[in-house]
Design an enzyme around this catalytic site. Structure first.
Site, PDB file in Angstrom:
ATOM      1  N   THR A  19      -6.517   0.012  -1.399  1.00 38.82           N
ATOM      2  CA  THR A  19      -5.309  -0.955  -0.886  1.00 38.82           C
ATOM      3  C   THR A  19      -6.003  -1.982  -0.142  1.00 38.82           C
ATOM      4  O   THR A  19      -7.188  -1.995  -0.130  1.00 38.82           O
ATOM      5  CB  THR A  19      -4.498  -0.064  -0.200  1.00 38.82           C
ATOM      6  OG1 THR A  19      -5.135   0.081   1.128  1.00 38.82           O
ATOM      7  CG2 THR A  19      -3.816   1.228  -0.576  1.00 38.82           C
TER       8      THR A  19
ATOM      9  N   LYS B 180      -7.031   9.210  14.505  1.00 39.36           N
ATOM     10  CA  LYS B 180      -6.363   9.943  13.522  1.00 39.36           C
ATOM     11  C   LYS B 180      -6.516  11.400  13.648  1.00 39.36           C
ATOM     12  O   LYS B 180      -5.461  12.293  13.558  1.00 39.36           O
ATOM     13  CB  LYS B 180      -6.986   9.547  12.036  1.00 39.36           C
ATOM     14  CG  LYS B 180      -6.720   8.277  11.572  1.00 39.36           C
ATOM     15  CD  LYS B 180      -5.365   7.944  11.276  1.00 39.36           C
ATOM     16  CE  LYS B 180      -5.044   6.709  10.553  1.00 39.36           C
ATOM     17  NZ  LYS B 180      -3.664   6.478  10.071  1.00 39.36           N
TER      18      LYS B 180
ATOM     19  N   ASP C 199       6.835  -3.865   9.418  1.00 40.39           N
ATOM     20  CA  ASP C 199       5.722  -4.144   9.270  1.00 40.39           C
ATOM     21  C   ASP C 199       5.417  -5.526  10.152  1.00 40.39           C
ATOM     22  O   ASP C 199       6.539  -6.368  10.325  1.00 40.39           O
ATOM     23  CB  ASP C 199       5.470  -4.676   7.538  1.00 40.39           C
ATOM     24  CG  ASP C 199       3.977  -4.836   7.245  1.00 40.39           C
ATOM     25  OD1 ASP C 199       3.473  -3.737   6.702  1.00 40.39           O
ATOM     26  OD2 ASP C 199       3.309  -5.314   7.792  1.00 40.39           O
TER      27      ASP C 199
ATOM     28  N   ASP D 173       5.286  -5.679  15.368  1.00 36.64           N
ATOM     29  CA  ASP D 173       3.889  -5.194  15.409  1.00 36.64           C
ATOM     30  C   ASP D 173       4.256  -3.918  16.425  1.00 36.64           C
ATOM     31  O   ASP D 173       4.958  -3.963  17.543  1.00 36.64           O
ATOM     32  CB  ASP D 173       2.908  -6.019  16.371  1.00 36.64           C
ATOM     33  CG  ASP D 173       1.519  -5.479  16.296  1.00 36.64           C
ATOM     34  OD1 ASP D 173       1.225  -4.279  16.745  1.00 36.64           O
ATOM     35  OD2 ASP D 173       0.620  -6.326  16.256  1.00 36.64           O
TER      36      ASP D 173
ATOM     37  N   GLY E  79       1.022  -1.327   0.081  1.00 33.90           N
ATOM     38  CA  GLY E  79       0.211  -0.059  -0.003  1.00 33.90           C
ATOM     39  C   GLY E  79       0.857   1.240   0.168  1.00 33.90           C
ATOM     40  O   GLY E  79       1.861   1.414  -0.694  1.00 33.90           O
ATOM     41  N   ILE E  80       0.254   2.290   0.773  1.00 38.76           N
ATOM     42  CA  ILE E  80       0.915   3.622   0.761  1.00 38.76           C
ATOM     43  C   ILE E  80       2.457   3.768   1.245  1.00 38.76           C
ATOM     44  O   ILE E  80       3.339   4.020   0.792  1.00 38.76           O
ATOM     45  CB  ILE E  80       0.274   4.493   1.506  1.00 38.76           C
ATOM     46  CG1 ILE E  80      -1.204   4.700   1.018  1.00 38.76           C
ATOM     47  CG2 ILE E  80       0.832   6.028   1.910  1.00 38.76           C
ATOM     48  CD1 ILE E  80      -2.240   5.542   2.006  1.00 38.76           C
TER      49      ILE E  80
ATOM     50  N   TYR F 108     -11.555   5.150  14.536  1.00 38.32           N
ATOM     51  CA  TYR F 108     -10.693   5.637  13.688  1.00 38.32           C
ATOM     52  C   TYR F 108     -10.386   7.190  13.644  1.00 38.32           C
ATOM     53  O   TYR F 108      -9.417   7.947  13.393  1.00 38.32           O
ATOM     54  CB  TYR F 108     -10.991   5.181  12.209  1.00 38.32           C
ATOM     55  CG  TYR F 108      -9.908   5.519  10.816  1.00 38.32           C
ATOM     56  CD1 TYR F 108      -8.840   4.805  11.095  1.00 38.32           C
ATOM     57  CD2 TYR F 108     -10.116   6.201   9.990  1.00 38.32           C
ATOM     58  CE1 TYR F 108      -8.020   4.510   9.832  1.00 38.32           C
ATOM     59  CE2 TYR F 108      -9.369   6.561   8.843  1.00 38.32           C
ATOM     60  CZ  TYR F 108      -8.228   5.681   8.826  1.00 38.32           C
ATOM     61  OH  TYR F 108      -7.352   5.922   7.795  1.00 38.32           O
TER      62      TYR F 108
HETATM   63  N1  NAD Z   1      -6.411   3.259   1.919  1.00 33.55           N
HETATM   64  C1  NAD Z   1      -6.996   4.398   2.270  1.00 33.55           C
HETATM   65  O1  NAD Z   1      -8.309   4.876   1.625  1.00 33.55           O
HETATM   66  C2  NAD Z   1      -6.707   5.437   3.169  1.00 33.55           C
HETATM   67  C3  NAD Z   1      -6.919   6.627   3.175  1.00 33.55           C
HETATM   68  C4  NAD Z   1      -6.630   7.554   4.168  1.00 33.55           C
HETATM   69  C5  NAD Z   1      -5.435   7.039   4.911  1.00 33.55           C
HETATM   70  N2  NAD Z   1      -5.306   6.067   4.848  1.00 33.55           N
HETATM   71  C6  NAD Z   1      -3.997   5.652   5.860  1.00 33.55           C
HETATM   72  O2  NAD Z   1      -2.856   5.173   5.314  1.00 33.55           O
HETATM   73  C7  NAD Z   1      -1.955   4.202   6.007  1.00 33.55           C
HETATM   74  C8  NAD Z   1      -1.719   3.142   5.012  1.00 33.55           C
HETATM   75  O3  NAD Z   1      -2.898   2.389   4.546  1.00 33.55           O
HETATM   76  P1  NAD Z   1      -2.661   1.561   3.438  1.00 33.55           P
HETATM   77  O4  NAD Z   1      -4.156   1.814   2.654  1.00 33.55           O
HETATM   78  O5  NAD Z   1      -1.541   1.782   2.557  1.00 33.55           O
HETATM   79  O6  NAD Z   1      -3.011  -0.018   3.960  1.00 33.55           O
HETATM   80  P2  NAD Z   1      -2.395  -1.377   3.835  1.00 33.55           P
HETATM   81  O7  NAD Z   1      -3.405  -2.229   4.552  1.00 33.55           O
HETATM   82  O8  NAD Z   1      -2.474  -1.416   2.252  1.00 33.55           O
HETATM   83  O9  NAD Z   1      -1.155  -1.271   4.354  1.00 33.55           O
HETATM   84  C9  NAD Z   1      -0.977  -1.233   5.718  1.00 33.55           C
HETATM   85  C10 NAD Z   1       0.093  -2.126   6.428  1.00 33.55           C
HETATM   86  O10 NAD Z   1       0.428  -1.697   7.587  1.00 33.55           O
HETATM   87  C11 NAD Z   1       0.704  -3.120   8.404  1.00 33.55           C
HETATM   88  N3  NAD Z   1       0.389  -2.795   9.795  1.00 33.55           N
HETATM   89  C12 NAD Z   1      -0.888  -2.639  10.284  1.00 33.55           C
HETATM   90  N4  NAD Z   1      -1.130  -2.632  11.566  1.00 33.55           N
HETATM   91  C13 NAD Z   1       0.466  -2.618  11.819  1.00 33.55           C
HETATM   92  C14 NAD Z   1       0.973  -3.139  13.179  1.00 33.55           C
HETATM   93  N5  NAD Z   1       0.134  -2.990  14.193  1.00 33.55           N
HETATM   94  N6  NAD Z   1       2.426  -2.991  13.251  1.00 33.55           N
HETATM   95  C15 NAD Z   1       2.998  -3.188  12.041  1.00 33.55           C
HETATM   96  N7  NAD Z   1       2.538  -3.095  11.028  1.00 33.55           N
HETATM   97  C16 NAD Z   1       1.190  -3.000  10.666  1.00 33.55           C
HETATM   98  C17 NAD Z   1      -0.044  -3.874   7.578  1.00 33.55           C
HETATM   99  O11 NAD Z   1       0.708  -5.331   7.777  1.00 33.55           O
HETATM  100  C18 NAD Z   1       0.158  -3.401   6.170  1.00 33.55           C
HETATM  101  O12 NAD Z   1       1.347  -4.084   5.458  1.00 33.55           O
HETATM  102  C19 NAD Z   1      -2.866   4.098   7.237  1.00 33.55           C
HETATM  103  O13 NAD Z   1      -2.392   4.982   8.255  1.00 33.55           O
HETATM  104  C20 NAD Z   1      -4.320   4.486   6.742  1.00 33.55           C
HETATM  105  O14 NAD Z   1      -4.902   4.939   7.950  1.00 33.55           O
HETATM  106  C21 NAD Z   1      -5.552   4.936   3.848  1.00 33.55           C
END
Ligand code: NAD
Length: 256
Positions: free
Chosen positions: A196, A165, A41, A67, A21-22, A161
Site C-alpha cells: 500500500t 502496535k 482520514d 487527524d 489501502g486496508i 511501531y
Molecule cells: N501495509 C502493510 O504492510 C501493513 C502491514 C501490517 C499492518 N498494517 C497496518 O494497516 C493499517 C493501514 O495501513 P495501510 O497499509 O492501509 O496504509 P495506507 O498508507 O495505505 O493508509 C493509511 C491511511 O491512514 C491515514 N492516516 C494516517 N495517519 C492518520 C491520522 N493521524 N489521522 C487520520 N488518518 C490518518 C492516511 O492518510 C491513509 O489514508 C495501519 O494500521 C498499518 O499499521 C499495514
C-alpha cells in the site's frame, strides 16, 4: 445461513484511515455486507475521492476529514455520529504511522507521534465508541495491529511501531475482558506486509522482497483484501463468540 453470518444490514461502522489501502478495502467490504459507513482520514482530498467512489457503488457514507491524534476533533466526530445515528455497531482502528529509523534516533517527539496516532487515538476511539455500542445493544471493535506487534521484526528498525502496535494488542485483550459483559467484542488483526502507500516504495526497493518473502510460508505478500476479509469476519455475526483474539493475516510468518 451464509448470508446471515456476514450480514451487517442496519449497522453503523466507523473506520479510521479509510481513504486508501486496508481501510478503504475494509470500507468496501463492510458496505457490501450492508453497513452504513463513517469514514475518517486526515487526507481530505483522498477521503472525498474514496467516498465518491463508494457512494457511486451504492454505499451510505459520511466522511470526517481529521487527524485522529487531535482528540477534540475526534470527540466532535463521535458527537456527530451520535447526533446522526444514535448508535455505533462497528469500529475499525486502522490509521497508523510508521517511523523506519534506528531506535537511537527516536527522539521523544518522534516517539510521541507514534504513540499519539497508533496507541492514544486507538484507545480514545474505543473509549468514545463504547457507550454508543452499548446503546446499540453491543458492538465489535477491530484493531489493525501488525505482525510487528507480535515479533521483534529484525529486518529493519521500527521500534516505535513495535511498541505502539504491541500496546494495541494488549489493549485489545484488556478491553475484551472489561467490555464483554456489555456485548462489546474487541479483537485485532495482525497483517504481514501489504503493498500500500504505507510501504510500497520500501517493499519494491531492490533486494527487499528477496529478504522478506522467504520468511513467508505462503510465499507472497498479503493483499488489502486478505486483511479486510479478516476484519469483516471479526465484525460479523460469524465471529459472535470471538473476543480478545489477535488474528494474524500473515501467510504463516508467525508460525516460525
Ligand atoms: N501495509 C502493510 O504492510 C501493513 C502491514 C501490517 C499492518 N498494517 C497496518 O494497516 C493499517 C493501514 O495501513 P495501510 O497499509 O492501509 O496504509 P495506507 O498508507 O495505505 O493508509 C493509511 C491511511 O491512514 C491515514 N492516516 C494516517 N495517519 C492518520 C491520522 N493521524 N489521522 C487520520 N488518518 C490518518 C492516511 O492518510 C491513509 O489514508 C495501519 O494500521 C498499518 O499499521 C499495514
Amino acid at each position: 445461513m451464509i448470508d446471515s453470518l456476514f450480514d451487517l444490514s442496519g449497522k453503523v461502522a466507523l473506520i479510521t484511515g479509510a481513504a486508501r489501502g486496508i481501510g478503504l478495502e475494509t470500507a468496501r467490504l463492510l458496505a457490501s455486507a450492508g453497513a452504513r459507513l463513517v469514514l475518517i482520514d486526515r487526507d481530505e482530498d483522498a477521503l472525498a475521492d474514496a467516498c465518491a467512489d463508494l457512494s457511486g457503488q451504492g454505499a451510505n457514507v459520511v466522511p470526517h476529514a481529521l487527524d485522529i491524534s487531535d482528540m477534540s476533533a475526534l470527540s466532535a466526530c463521535f458527537d456527530a455520529v451520535e447526533a446522526r445515528f444514535s448508535r455505533l455497531d462497528i469500529l475499525v482502528n486502522n490509521a497508523a504511522v510508521v517511523q523506519r529509523r534506528p531506535a537511537a534516533e527516536l527522539t521523544p517527539e518522534v516517539w510521541r507521534q507514534a504513540m499519539a496516532v497508533n496507541l492514544d487515538a486507538t484507545f480514545e476511539c474505543c473509549r468514545l465508541s463504547q457507550p454508543l455500542m452499548i446503546r446499540a445493544g453491543g458492538g465489535a471493535i477491530v484493531n489493525v495491529a501488525s505482525i510487528m506487534a507480535l515479533s521483534g521484526g529484525g529486518f529493519y528498525p521500527i521500534a516505535s511501531y513495535h511498541a505502539s502496535k504491541g500496546g494495541m494488542v494488549n489493549l485489545t485483550r484488556a478491553l475484551a475482558m472489561e467490555w464483554g459483559r456489555d456485548g462489546v467484542r474487541v479483537n485485532a488483526i495482525a497483517p504481514a506486509w501489504i503493498k500500500t502507500d504505507f510501504n510500497r516504495a520500501f517493499l519494491e526497493s531492490p533486494g527487499v522482497a528477496e529478504k522478506l518473502l522467504p520468511a513467508m510460508p505462503l510465499g507472497r505478500f498479503a493483499t488489502t483484501l486478505d486483511a479486510a476479509a479478516a476484519a469483516l469476519y471479526l465484525v460479523s455475526p460469524a465471529s459472535s463468540m470471538v473476543t480478545g483474539h489477535v488474528l494474524p493475516v500473515d501467510g504463516g510468518y508467525l508460525a516460525h
